[in-house]
Design a protein around this motif. Structure first.
Motif, PDB file in Angstrom:
ATOM      1  N   GLY A  55       0.796  -1.227   0.000  1.00 43.95           N
ATOM      2  CA  GLY A  55       0.000   0.000   0.000  1.00 43.95           C
ATOM      3  C   GLY A  55       0.827   1.274   0.000  1.00 43.95           C
ATOM      4  O   GLY A  55       0.280   2.378   0.108  1.00 43.95           O
TER       5      GLY A  55
ATOM      6  N   LYS B 123       3.585   1.729  -4.701  1.00 45.78           N
ATOM      7  CA  LYS B 123       4.480   1.232  -5.758  1.00 45.78           C
ATOM      8  C   LYS B 123       3.734   1.021  -7.082  1.00 45.78           C
ATOM      9  O   LYS B 123       4.161   1.504  -8.124  1.00 45.78           O
ATOM     10  CB  LYS B 123       5.141  -0.091  -5.314  1.00 45.78           C
ATOM     11  CG  LYS B 123       5.954   0.033  -4.035  1.00 45.78           C
ATOM     12  CD  LYS B 123       6.627  -1.271  -3.662  1.00 45.78           C
ATOM     13  CE  LYS B 123       5.669  -2.414  -3.320  1.00 45.78           C
ATOM     14  NZ  LYS B 123       4.839  -2.172  -2.118  1.00 45.78           N
ATOM     15  N   THR B 124       2.618   0.280  -7.013  1.00 43.99           N
ATOM     16  CA  THR B 124       1.868  -0.003  -8.241  1.00 43.99           C
ATOM     17  C   THR B 124       1.306   1.298  -8.834  1.00 43.99           C
ATOM     18  O   THR B 124       1.247   1.464 -10.055  1.00 43.99           O
ATOM     19  CB  THR B 124       0.750  -1.024  -7.944  1.00 43.99           C
ATOM     20  OG1 THR B 124       1.378  -2.254  -7.566  1.00 43.99           O
ATOM     21  CG2 THR B 124      -0.128  -1.274  -9.154  1.00 43.99           C
ATOM     22  N   THR B 125       0.944   2.219  -7.964  1.00 42.38           N
ATOM     23  CA  THR B 125       0.440   3.509  -8.444  1.00 42.38           C
ATOM     24  C   THR B 125       1.542   4.247  -9.213  1.00 42.38           C
ATOM     25  O   THR B 125       1.305   4.757 -10.317  1.00 42.38           O
ATOM     26  CB  THR B 125      -0.052   4.363  -7.253  1.00 42.38           C
ATOM     27  OG1 THR B 125      -1.039   3.622  -6.538  1.00 42.38           O
ATOM     28  CG2 THR B 125      -0.639   5.681  -7.715  1.00 42.38           C
TER      29      THR B 125
ATOM     30  N   GLN C 275       1.828  -6.438 -12.015  1.00 44.83           N
ATOM     31  CA  GLN C 275       1.998  -7.312 -10.850  1.00 44.83           C
ATOM     32  C   GLN C 275       1.361  -8.684 -11.100  1.00 44.83           C
ATOM     33  O   GLN C 275       1.915  -9.700 -10.734  1.00 44.83           O
ATOM     34  CB  GLN C 275       1.349  -6.621  -9.653  1.00 44.83           C
ATOM     35  CG  GLN C 275       1.907  -7.017  -8.327  1.00 44.83           C
ATOM     36  CD  GLN C 275       1.509  -6.033  -7.222  1.00 44.83           C
ATOM     37  OE1 GLN C 275       0.930  -4.988  -7.461  1.00 44.83           O
ATOM     38  NE2 GLN C 275       1.828  -6.382  -5.987  1.00 44.83           N
TER      39      GLN C 275
END
Ligand SMILES: Nc1ncnc2c1ncn2[C@@H]1O[C@H](COP(=O)(O)OP(=O)(O)OP(=O)(O)O)[C@@H](O)[C@H]1O
Ligand SMILES: [Mg+2]
Length: 289
Positions: A39, A42-44, A89
């Motif tokens: 949360g 990173k993916t953002t 991911q």
């Protein structure tokens, strides 16, 4: 190559920003790793660099984010195809669903770019060889294991020869052999001058091959620098990132006189072995042991 200035992003359903005041300049050819707790954003960040966020997710941004000089918030992801490669991911979600074999799946993006047949075959065969996928060429993408699908997703991005590669936890489903194959492929990219941003948990492999590590903590940049500095930072655990075993072992040894005080803490097995050997030798000569 990548340039973020005071960039913040809040998702439509988010009560607080997923990214906050990010200042980040990644020059051409740099190999940069991003780590952080679940949360942390990173993916953002991977999504913003590749144009997926906010175009496909929605969200309000502040500040600016550019890749190859283009303002990301004003560039649809379709215009970044060929410039930025994204490995997501979850590899399953990246399959086109339109092709019957691994080989055809690898060629899919090239067909859309209008690459000629001979060049397409050359690139697909090369990527299959690099990622040890040749023996699986005729299998359906859906018959593959999670790890094989992950390699396929990486191959689908590599085959496009992007200037920037963004990989979001690309080894999460891979065993040690598969992880080695991926890191070898990343080394090849680096040698070719491709800019790589890798979001990854396998810190042991990271530490020896990246130029730079950035730590995200609740959407902010908590640390940014060479791996030997960032990965030995005593605050690492506070940011939700587990320190390397070598670093922890050496830190414990300092207090017991088994690690020389002026020697930097190690982030690789070799540096740890050298440090312990040196401490042992000096303890022997001074009669400490
Ligand atoms: N599409 C979305 N819509 C709304 N909120 C989102 C969306 N994607 C992520 N978030 C929220 O944004 C924050 C950052 O999430 P993100 O997925 O970027 O973190 P992460 O570091 O990749 O985590 P993980 O390690 O679990 O993959 C989290 O609070 C998450 O709940
Ligand atoms: Mg993530």
């Amino acid at each position: 190559m990548i340039e973020f200035r005071d960039f913040s992003l809040t998702y439509p359903t988010g009560s607080r920003p997923a990214l906050r005041e990010i200042d980040l300049v990644v020059p051409r050819g740099q190999f940069c790793a991003v780590v952080g707790a679940e949360g942390a954003g990173k993916t953002t960040l991977a999504g913003v660099i590749s144009g997926v966020v906010p175009h496909m997710t929605g969200g309000a941004s502040k500040g600016s984010a550019r890749v190859c000089g283009r303002l990301l918030t004003e560039t649809p992801p379709s215009e970044l195809v060929g410039e930025v490669g994204l490995v997501m991911q979850n590899p399953f979600s990246q399959l086109s669903g339109a092709r019957f074999s691994l080989r055809e799946e690898l060629a899919f993006g090239l067909e859309n770019l209008g690459v000629g047949r001979a060049e397409m075959i050359r690139r697909v065969e090369r990527v299959m060889a690099d990622l040890r996928l040749t023996a699986l060429a005729d299998l359906s993408p859906y018959e593959l294991s999670g790890g094989q699908q992950q390699l396929l997703a990486i191959g689908s991005a590599l085959v496009m020869r992007p200037a920037v590669m963004v990989l979001d936890e690309p080894t999460s489903q891979l065993d040690a052999v598969g992880t080695g194959v991926v890191f070898d492929a990343l080394e090849t990219l680096r040698a070719q001058g491709v800019t790589v941003v890798l979001f990854e948990h396998r810190m042991e492999r990271l530490a020896r091959c990246v130029d730079r590590v950035l730590v995200l903590d609740e959407g902010r940049t908590a640390a940014d620098g060479p791996p030997a500095d960032v990965l030995t930072d005593p605050r690492l655990a506070d940011w939700g990132v587990a320190p390397l075993r070598y670093t922890t072992a050496a830190r414990r040894a300092v207090g017991r006189g088994l690690w020389e005080e002026d020697r930097p803490l190690p982030v690789t097995l070799e540096a740890a072995a050298d440090g312990f050997a040196a401490a042992l030798k000096s303890a022997r000569t001074t009669g400490g042991l």
